[in-house]
Structures are given as structure tokens and as C-alpha cells.
Scaffold this active site. Sequence first.
Site, short mmCIF file in Angstrom:
data_model
loop_
_atom_site.label_atom_id
_atom_site.label_comp_id
_atom_site.label_asym_id
_atom_site.label_seq_id
_atom_site.Cartn_x
_atom_site.Cartn_y
_atom_site.Cartn_z
N LYS A 221 -31.05 23.73 0.35
CA LYS A 221 -31.81 24.55 1.29
C LYS A 221 -32.98 23.79 1.91
O LYS A 221 -33.40 22.73 1.44
CB LYS A 221 -32.28 25.83 0.61
CG LYS A 221 -31.15 26.83 0.41
CD LYS A 221 -31.64 28.19 -0.01
CE LYS A 221 -30.49 29.21 0.03
NZ LYS A 221 -30.91 30.54 -0.44
N ARG A 255 -26.05 29.45 -7.81
CA ARG A 255 -25.14 29.52 -6.67
C ARG A 255 -25.25 28.20 -5.91
O ARG A 255 -26.31 27.87 -5.38
CB ARG A 255 -25.49 30.70 -5.75
CG ARG A 255 -24.55 30.87 -4.56
CD ARG A 255 -24.98 32.08 -3.73
NE ARG A 255 -24.08 32.31 -2.61
CZ ARG A 255 -24.21 31.77 -1.41
NH1 ARG A 255 -25.22 30.94 -1.16
NH2 ARG A 255 -23.34 32.02 -0.45
#
Length: 275
Positions: A221, A255
Site C-alpha cells: 500500500k 491479506r
Amino acid sequence: MTINCKGKLIDLKIPKVMGILNVTPNSFYDGGLHHSLDKIEQQTEKMLNEGADIIDVGAYSTQPNASFVSQEEELGRIIPVVSHLVKKFPDIILSVDTFRAEVAKQTIDLGAAIINDVSAGFLDDQMMAVAGAMNVPYIMMHMKGTPQNMQQFTDYEDVMHDMILYFSERMATARKHGIIDVIIDPGFGFSKTLDQNYEVLNKLDLLQNLDVSVLSALSRKSMIYKFFENTPQEALNGTSVLNTISLMKGANLLRVHDVKEAVECVKLYKKTYEN
């Protein structure tokens, strides 16, 4: 900490790994890579062989400023994928990444086992009713606004205090709809500045006070690659570091795009703390 997935009990006291399978043309890291059922099957098999416990399939990119996708288009992308994967891998545990109740319902009917909702029911008021009626685990994420405008909503007096109140209210609503298995996701990168993301990670252990399992979704991210001023493609090492911190702060589920490396994080974490 145990969730029931199609009759199979998964104990999240031992951290698990969820592999990301994006069937979108515009996801920030792997958009467009899995553009055919053959490619999707190959990627799924790779992640399962590397140790993924759950495969999370999504057909609507929720990155900041993501383009709107109609329900019809989302269904057109995801239905063939879910149908194919449950036939090809009969024991697979599929999570469906959607905020739409109808998408959740149709994919659960096909054999998916978990709903992963970035909006915690706020973008579709039928979502929690569907999750409760279908008796599946429900992942609810912290986000304000929509994927298109969420980064306009980053004004908090205390981001963790706000998050705990948010989850307390959402969990109460989930219980009213008969949802038994709830997992919470702090929503790294959603309605948060870079500094707020790291504050949440630093205080992630506070979410254990809610007495539910916690999912950490940090994979490649912007809080990693923008900090280092590079790209998602260069963010694997940073992802592994932050995944390890997440485990140390009590995360039960990671995740990730890179399953092998995440499984190694879990194994090293378990080895370190097993005694």
C-alpha cells in the site's frame, strides 16, 4: 476466534493468510494481470500451494479515486470466476470482496464462504441482512465516504477512538442481523493520511478490546511506497516488515498479494512466541 466457513471451522488464534485475487483492470498493484480464467486459475493455485488459507476475490477496485463500476459489471466479472474456482478447487475457502448485497448473495450461493465488505454495510443497507441470513463470516472495514471520495474524510480528533466507536456500532448492528462471525479491518489507506495509518498500526492492539478477530491489509500500500518514495512493485520488503508488526500487535489474518512471504512472517512469528 473461530469462524465457520461452509462447515469448516478455522481457528484464527493461529494467524492465517488471505491471498488477494483481483479480477479488475485497474487495481493499484495487479490490475489487469488476471484477465482470463486460465490466468486466474494459475494465480489461485500458486497462492494455495504457497499456503494461503483463504482466497479473497474482488471485481471492484476500491483504491482512492477508483472508477465507479456498476453492479451488472461487477457481477459479470466475478460470477464466472467464483463458479470456476469452486469447481476447480472444491476445498477452497473463498472470500468475496464486495460492498453490494446482491453480489454477496449470488457468490455465496455459488460456493463462496466469506463476505469482505469495505463499507461495513454503509454502502448497501441490505448487506448485513444478507450476511446474517446466509450465515457466513463477515469482514467489516473502517472507512468514511466511498472509494471515490474517502480521502476527503481524514479529520479525526483521535483516529483510534473514532475507529473503536465505529466498530462498536457496526458490530451491534451486525448482531441484530444475526451475524455470528465478525472480523474487523482497520482499513489501512482508507480515509486516513499516511501518518494516521502508522498511528493505527502502532495502536492496533487496542482493537483486541472489541473481542473479535482483526484483519490487517497492508500489502504494497501507499503508506509503504509513498514513505520510501518508490512504487508498489518495490514495496514487498516493507510489506513483510509491517505484516510482522501487525502480528505482534495481535492481527489474526493477513491479506496479501505475496502469500509465500506472508506465510513466512507467520511461521517466524509463531516460532518466536510459541514458548
